[in-house]
Write a protein that holds these residues in place. Structure first.
Motif, short mmCIF file in Angstrom:
data_model
loop_
_atom_site.label_atom_id
_atom_site.label_comp_id
_atom_site.label_asym_id
_atom_site.label_seq_id
_atom_site.Cartn_x
_atom_site.Cartn_y
_atom_site.Cartn_z
N UNK A 6 0.86 -1.23 0.04
CA UNK A 6 0.11 0.02 0.11
C UNK A 6 0.65 1.32 -0.10
N UNK A 7 1.98 1.19 0.64
CA UNK A 7 2.91 2.53 0.78
C UNK A 7 3.65 2.65 -0.34
N UNK A 8 4.17 1.69 -0.97
CA UNK A 8 4.73 1.68 -2.10
C UNK A 8 4.23 2.10 -3.52
N UNK A 9 2.81 1.63 -3.48
CA UNK A 9 1.97 1.92 -4.34
C UNK A 9 1.58 3.39 -4.66
N UNK A 10 1.73 4.03 -3.55
CA UNK A 10 1.63 5.69 -3.65
C UNK A 10 2.29 6.14 -4.68
N UNK A 11 3.82 5.67 -4.65
CA UNK A 11 4.55 6.01 -5.57
C UNK A 11 4.94 5.50 -6.94
N UNK A 12 4.56 4.16 -6.96
CA UNK A 12 4.63 3.12 -8.02
C UNK A 12 3.23 2.49 -8.47
N UNK A 13 2.64 3.46 -8.70
CA UNK A 13 1.10 2.95 -8.86
C UNK A 13 0.80 1.72 -9.75
N UNK A 14 1.82 1.32 -10.43
CA UNK A 14 1.64 0.00 -11.33
C UNK A 14 2.21 -1.27 -10.68
N UNK A 15 2.89 -1.11 -9.60
CA UNK A 15 3.38 -2.11 -8.87
C UNK A 15 2.46 -3.16 -8.44
N UNK A 16 2.78 -4.57 -8.61
CA UNK A 16 1.90 -5.67 -8.19
C UNK A 16 2.55 -6.02 -7.00
N UNK A 17 1.41 -6.69 -6.12
CA UNK A 17 1.74 -7.41 -4.63
C UNK A 17 2.73 -8.31 -4.94
N UNK A 18 2.67 -9.16 -6.09
CA UNK A 18 3.67 -10.10 -6.14
C UNK A 18 4.88 -9.71 -6.39
N UNK A 19 5.22 -8.47 -7.16
CA UNK A 19 6.44 -7.80 -7.33
C UNK A 19 6.90 -7.31 -6.02
N UNK A 20 5.99 -6.73 -5.15
CA UNK A 20 6.65 -6.31 -3.95
C UNK A 20 7.11 -7.43 -2.98
N UNK A 21 6.20 -8.47 -3.05
CA UNK A 21 6.63 -9.86 -2.24
C UNK A 21 8.06 -10.43 -2.79
N UNK A 22 8.12 -10.47 -3.98
CA UNK A 22 9.23 -11.05 -4.45
C UNK A 22 10.66 -10.12 -4.17
N UNK A 23 10.35 -8.92 -4.18
CA UNK A 23 11.30 -7.98 -3.95
C UNK A 23 11.95 -7.83 -2.41
N UNK A 24 10.93 -7.95 -1.83
CA UNK A 24 11.10 -8.32 -0.12
C UNK A 24 11.82 -9.49 0.45
N UNK A 25 11.49 -10.64 -0.50
CA UNK A 25 12.34 -11.87 -0.15
C UNK A 25 13.81 -11.62 -0.79
N UNK A 26 13.74 -10.94 -2.01
CA UNK A 26 15.32 -10.82 -2.57
C UNK A 26 16.14 -10.03 -1.66
N UNK A 27 15.53 -8.96 -1.14
CA UNK A 27 16.32 -7.83 -0.12
C UNK A 27 16.43 -8.58 1.17
#
Length: 139
Positions: free
Chosen positions: A38-59
């Protein structure tokens, strides 16, 4: 710690990764995947939840963020000041607890473990937070 030196990770800093790390550094607490999305989507409106999840695991795997699991829910943080967690068993609230004495003691104990090079420690303390204790007293 800067993005360039954090975790000494050899990786590409995509817009998504930078925004996730920025959100976590600005968000004092331990947000869930949904809260980060929800927070990141305010700046990157087209980001998907799957992308956020994948990047969280990676980071997390790269050591740029930390995962904290409470009551089966994974939460994330970017606080790399040595600290521990106070976790309420009732509501799941997580608070950071900093103690140089405890950190130093745990690192001393960890230093005596043979065959494993320990570079960090943290401890979770479980109990009842002030708010839940107050609710029980008044309820």
């Amino acid at each position: 710690m800067t993005l360039e030196t954090a975790g000494k990770a050899d990786m590409k800093y995509t817009n998504q990764r930078v925004e996730i790390i920025t959100f976590l550094r600005e968000h004092k607490g331990h947000p869930t995947v949904d809260e980060i999305y929800d927070g990141v989507r305010k700046k990157l409106t087209r980001i998907s939840k799957a992308t956020v999840y994948k990047n969280l695991k990676f980071l997390s795997e790269k050591g740029l963020i930390e995962e904290v699991n409470v009551k089966g829910v994974t939460r994330f943080e970017a606080n790399f000041v040595p600290h521990h967690h106070l976790i309420c068993r009732k509501c799941g609230k997580i608070e950071d607890f900093e103690s140089d004495e405890l950190f130093d003691y745990l690192m001393k104990v960890a230093g005596g473990i043979e065959g494993f090079n320990i570079d960090s420690v943290n401890t979770n303390f479980y109990g009842e937070c002030k708010d839940c204790k107050e609710k029980n007293r008044n309820g």
